[in-house]
Design a protein around this motif. Structure first.
Motif, short mmCIF file in Angstrom:
data_model
loop_
_atom_site.label_atom_id
_atom_site.label_comp_id
_atom_site.label_asym_id
_atom_site.label_seq_id
_atom_site.Cartn_x
_atom_site.Cartn_y
_atom_site.Cartn_z
N SER A 153 2.96 7.11 2.92
CA SER A 153 2.26 6.12 3.73
C SER A 153 2.53 4.74 3.14
O SER A 153 3.05 4.62 2.04
CB SER A 153 0.76 6.41 3.78
OG SER A 153 0.23 6.31 2.49
N ASN B 113 0.81 -1.21 0.00
CA ASN B 113 0.00 0.00 0.00
C ASN B 113 0.85 1.28 0.00
O ASN B 113 0.57 2.24 0.71
CB ASN B 113 -0.88 -0.02 1.24
CG ASN B 113 -2.30 0.38 0.89
OD1 ASN B 113 -2.59 0.68 -0.27
ND2 ASN B 113 -3.16 0.42 1.88
N GLN C 12 5.03 10.79 -2.24
CA GLN C 12 4.73 12.13 -2.74
C GLN C 12 5.99 12.98 -2.77
O GLN C 12 6.91 12.77 -1.99
CB GLN C 12 3.70 12.79 -1.81
CG GLN C 12 2.38 12.06 -1.82
CD GLN C 12 1.33 12.71 -0.94
OE1 GLN C 12 1.65 13.21 0.14
NE2 GLN C 12 0.10 12.71 -1.39
N HIS D 196 0.43 2.67 -9.79
CA HIS D 196 0.16 1.47 -9.01
C HIS D 196 0.28 0.29 -9.97
O HIS D 196 0.45 0.50 -11.17
CB HIS D 196 -1.22 1.55 -8.34
CG HIS D 196 -2.33 1.76 -9.31
ND1 HIS D 196 -2.74 3.02 -9.70
CD2 HIS D 196 -3.08 0.89 -10.03
CE1 HIS D 196 -3.71 2.91 -10.59
NE2 HIS D 196 -3.92 1.63 -10.81
N GLN E 285 0.78 5.66 -5.80
CA GLN E 285 -0.37 5.59 -4.88
C GLN E 285 -0.82 4.14 -4.69
O GLN E 285 -1.14 3.45 -5.66
CB GLN E 285 -1.53 6.43 -5.40
CG GLN E 285 -2.64 6.54 -4.39
CD GLN E 285 -3.44 7.81 -4.60
OE1 GLN E 285 -3.68 8.22 -5.74
NE2 GLN E 285 -3.84 8.45 -3.53
N SER E 286 -0.83 3.72 -3.45
CA SER E 286 -1.35 2.39 -3.06
C SER E 286 -0.76 1.27 -3.90
O SER E 286 -1.49 0.45 -4.45
CB SER E 286 -2.87 2.35 -3.18
OG SER E 286 -3.45 3.43 -2.50
N THR F 229 2.54 4.69 -0.86
CA THR F 229 2.25 5.97 -1.49
C THR F 229 3.47 6.88 -1.30
O THR F 229 4.03 6.94 -0.20
CB THR F 229 0.99 6.61 -0.87
OG1 THR F 229 -0.11 5.75 -1.13
CG2 THR F 229 0.71 7.99 -1.46
N THR G 135 1.76 13.40 -6.28
CA THR G 135 1.71 12.01 -5.83
C THR G 135 2.29 11.15 -6.94
O THR G 135 1.69 11.02 -8.01
CB THR G 135 0.26 11.58 -5.50
OG1 THR G 135 -0.23 12.48 -4.50
CG2 THR G 135 0.21 10.17 -4.97
N PRO H 165 -0.85 8.75 -10.65
CA PRO H 165 0.00 8.12 -9.64
C PRO H 165 0.09 6.61 -9.82
O PRO H 165 -0.94 5.94 -9.95
CB PRO H 165 -0.69 8.48 -8.32
CG PRO H 165 -2.11 8.73 -8.68
CD PRO H 165 -2.12 9.25 -10.09
#
Ligand SMILES: Nc1ncnc2c1ncn2[C@@H]1O[C@H](COP(=O)(O)OP(=O)(O)OP(=O)(O)O)[C@@H](O)[C@H]1O
Ligand SMILES: [Mg+2]
Length: 258
Positions: A61, A6, A10, A212, A24-25, A8, A21, A210
Motif C-alpha cells: 500500500s 505512506n 510485504q 519507517h 511500514q508507513s 508499506t 512486513t 518494519p
C-alpha cells in the motif's frame, strides 16, 4: 525527484511462514540533485526501499515514485555491494554496455566509456577483465558504468561495504568527484555513519523492521569535501554521536529479533 508516501512493502512467506512486513508507513521526499544517505539496522528494509524505487518490488500500500525531468536520461540505475560486472566483458565493454542498451552508437559509446574509465583512474585497464582487477578496482568500474549510464537517480546499496577501510575512503572521494557535476540525485544506503556524514546532504535514519523513517539529519559540511580533513572536524564526531544515539536502540531491537 523521489517521493514515497505512506509506503508499506510485504514479502509473502514461504509455505508455513507468515507474511513479512519489510517496510511500514514510510514517507520520504528527495529533491532533485540531493545526495541522501539511508542508515538503519540490518533487515530494516533499506534494500527493499531501493528495489521498490527501481520498480523491482511492488508496494502493498502507499506509493513510491520517481518523477523524471529529462526524457533523454534513464530514470534510475542501481549500484550494489558486488560491482556486478559481466565477467566475460572487458572493462571498456562493461562500461559501454548500458549505453548500448540506450541505443548510443558504437564510436560515441566507446569514447564516452573511455572518458568515464579515465575519470575513475583505470585508463590502463580498459582491456582487462573483471577477474584481473581487485575488489576496489571492480567497484571503480561499477561507478564508471553507473555514471556513463547517466541516470537521473542513482540508487546505491552499500556499494563500498565489501572494501577495506582505505580503499573505501578513496572510493568515497571518487564518488563525490563523479557526482559533483553530474546533475544526479543519489539515494545511498550504508551501515557506516562515517560514510553517511562524508557523502550526504541529509541522513535518513530508519527504524528496525518494519522500517519507517525515525529521523532526518541535515549534514551541513561545505562542499567540495575533503574526505580526510572532514574526519578531523570536531563537528564530525559530534554529529556521529547524535546519529549513533538514534540508531543504537534500533540496532539492539533488530539483534533481539534474530
Ligand atoms: N525476497 C524476500 N522474501 C522474503 N523476505 C524478504 C525478501 N527480501 C527481504 N526480505 C525480508 O525483508 C526484510 C527487509 O529486508 P532488506 O533486504 O530490505 O533489509 P536491509 O535493510 O537491506 O538489510 P541489510 O542491512 O542486512 O542489507 C528482512 O526481514 C528480510 O528478511
Ligand atoms: Mg540490504
Amino acid at each position: 525527484m523521489i517521493h514515497a508516501d505512506n509506503l508499506t512493502v510485504q514479502y509473502a512467506g514461504s509455505i508455513g511462514l507468515s507474511t513479512i512486513t519489510a517496510i511500514q508507513s514510510l514517507s520520504i521526499t528527495v529533491e532533485k540533485g540531493e545526495f541522501v544517505v539511508v542508515v538503519g539496522p540490518s533487515g530494516c528494509g533499506k534494500t527493499t526501499l531501493l528495489r521498490v524505487l527501481a520498480g523491482l518490488e511492488r508496494p502493498a500500500s502507499g506509493n513510491a515514485t520517481i518523477t523524471p525531468t529529462d526524457t533523454h536520461r534513464p530514470p534510475t540505475a542501481m549500484v550494489f555491494q558486488n560491482a556486478g560486472l559481466f565477467p566475460w566483458m572487458s572493462v571498456l565493454e562493461n562500461v559501454a554496455f548500458g549505453m548500448r542498451m540506450q541505443g548510443i552508437r558504437g564510436p560515441k559509446r566507446y569514447a564516452l566509456a573511455q572518458e568515464w574509465i579515465n575519470r575513475v583512474g583505470l585508463s590502463r585497464f580498459v582491456d582487462s577483465f573483471p577477474s584481473q582487477l581487485s575488489g576496489g578496482m571492480q567497484q571503480r568500474v561499477g561507478l564508471a558504468r553507473a555514471f556513463a549510464h547517466n541516470p537521473e537517480v542513482l540508487l546505491m546499496d552499500e556499494p563500498f561495504g565489501a572494501l577495506d577501510a582505505q580503499t573505501r575512503l578513496v572510493l568515497q572521494e571518487t564518488l563525490l568527484d563523479l557526482w559533483k557535476n553530474s546533475d544526479t540525485t543519489v539515494l545511498f544506503v550504508t551501515h557506516s555513519i562515517e560514510e553517511a556524514l562524508t557523502l550526504g546532504d541529509r541522513i535518513v535514519v530508519m527504524s528496525a523492521r518494519p522500517g519507517h523513517i525515525l529521523a532526518e539529519v541535515a549534514v551541513t559540511f561545505p562542499r567540495p569535501r575533503n574526505v580526510m580533513a572532514l574526519r578531523a572536524n570536531p563537528d564530525f564526531g559530534k554529529r556521529y554521536a547524535d546519529i549513533w544515539e538514534i540508531l543504537r536502540e534500533q540496532v539492539d531491537l533488530a539483534q533481539k529479533e534474530h
